[in-house]
Design a protein around this motif. Structure first.
Motif: not given
Length: 343
Positions: A97-114, A124-127, A190-194
């Motif tokens: 049940i934690l797989l989908i949240p983990a995948l979301c976190d994976m894509f969001a974090t990678s995009i945010m780091y870009i 970054f933090q404000m957005l 960063i906004i898209f990652a949110q």
């Protein structure tokens, strides 16, 4: 009625602010390191997917920590395993049940780091505050939640505050060597990652809300799934070419894993930053989930706003960005929206 915080709750709040600030600053510090690449040329450390893998590795360590604490308190045989804040909770659940949240976190974090590599740490933090807007909208459709005047007002404040942050980023470009296209692109990423992060929050609330999973164990499983996922994704990314700034490495590919390890191995400052990324995210996520369980999600959001101020002051002190009054205005408006939203 004023709620009095216990010493444990105060410790959690301080831990969330300190480790959260340290994590963002560690990632940005790593981005700013100029190190010899695989081709012998000096390059910035531009490896957002590797940075994501370091983050998930740090989260996975929480699973090891949970097992150690569980073994220790269970061996005592005094029932403390069911009462200690580190181990108490349900241990009978399907980890997938934690797989989908983990995948979301994976894509969001990678995009945010870009995006972070292309813009300012404070922006970054404000957005990241825009997650409130998307979480509110998605909760209407998927959680059948009705938003009142207070919630809509909070969303409106956040949108206005984000506009102020975006304008301040453009205005501070006059005294910076960063291109305006880079900053705008980074802010938009960063906004898209949110949006993806909002999906993660809605899924967690819908499927995990009723399960009292120990914080360390939940973070550990998400870290394991995320680390496996990002490791698999990086294999094709080592062969997919892209133009700078998305692929600013010697190979011209989305990721260059071997080069990243070469750069880390040849620069002690970069190595310290990477270690900081892994361990700070583990403590930060533990503190964040614990704050939500001990207090509320609203308190967690407010504390996240406080660390935005810490990052902004640090960025100004070390001249990572120029000062502009509109950033203060934007942060105050976003904070007001977060305070009144109560999502």
């Amino acid at each position: 009625m004023t709620m009095t915080w216990s010493n444990y709750q105060r410790t959690l709040a301080l831990l969330q602010i300190v480790t959260g600030s340290f994590n963002t600053l560690s990632v940005k510090y790593a981005d700013q390191q100029v190190v010899l690449g695989e081709d012998g040329q000096l390059r910035y450390f531009n490896h957002p997917f590797m940075q994501s893998s370091f983050m998930f590795f740090g989260e996975a360590l929480c699973f090891v920590a949970f097992k150690i604490f569980y073994y220790y308190y269970n061996r005592r045989g005094d029932g403390s395993v069911d009462n200690n804040v580190l181990t108490k909770g349900s241990r009978i659940f399907n980890p997938f049940i934690l797989l989908i949240p983990a995948l979301c976190d994976m894509f969001a974090t990678s995009i945010m780091y870009i995006g972070l590599n292309m813009t300012y740490a404070s922006s970054f933090q404000m957005l990241r505050g825009s997650v409130i807007v998307f979480t509110g909208l998605l909760s209407i459709g998927f959680l059948n939640r009705k938003l009142g005047v207070r919630e809509w007002t909070g969303i409106g404040f956040v949108i206005i505050g984000l506009a102020f942050v975006g304008v301040s980023d453009i205005l501070t470009m006059e005294n910076s060597d960063i291109s305006i296209n880079s900053v705008i692109t980074g802010d938009l990423l960063i906004i898209f990652a949110q949006v993806i992060t909002a999906v993660q929050m809605v899924v967690e609330e819908k499927y995990m809300g009723q399960q009292d999973i120990p914080a360390l164990q939940a973070i550990g499983w998400e870290g394991i799934f995320g680390f496996i996922g990002i490791s698999i994704i990086m294999i094709p990314f080592n062969y997919i070419t892209a133009p700078p700034p998305f692929a600013d490495n010697s190979r011209g590919t989305l990721e260059a894993t071997e080069e990243a390890f070469i750069q880390i191995g040849s620069n002690n400052k970069l190595l310290i930053a990477v270690i900081g990324i892994a361990f700070s995210i583990a403590f930060f996520n533990f503190a964040g989930i614990s704050v939500t369980k001990e207090m509320s999600a609203t308190t967690r959001m407010i504390l996240d706003s406080v660390r935005t101020i810490v990052i902004w002051i640090f960025s100004l002190t070390f001249r990572w960005q120029a000062f502009h009054y509109m950033q203060i205005a934007g942060e105050c408006i976003i904070f007001a929206g977060t305070e009144s939203d109560k999502l």
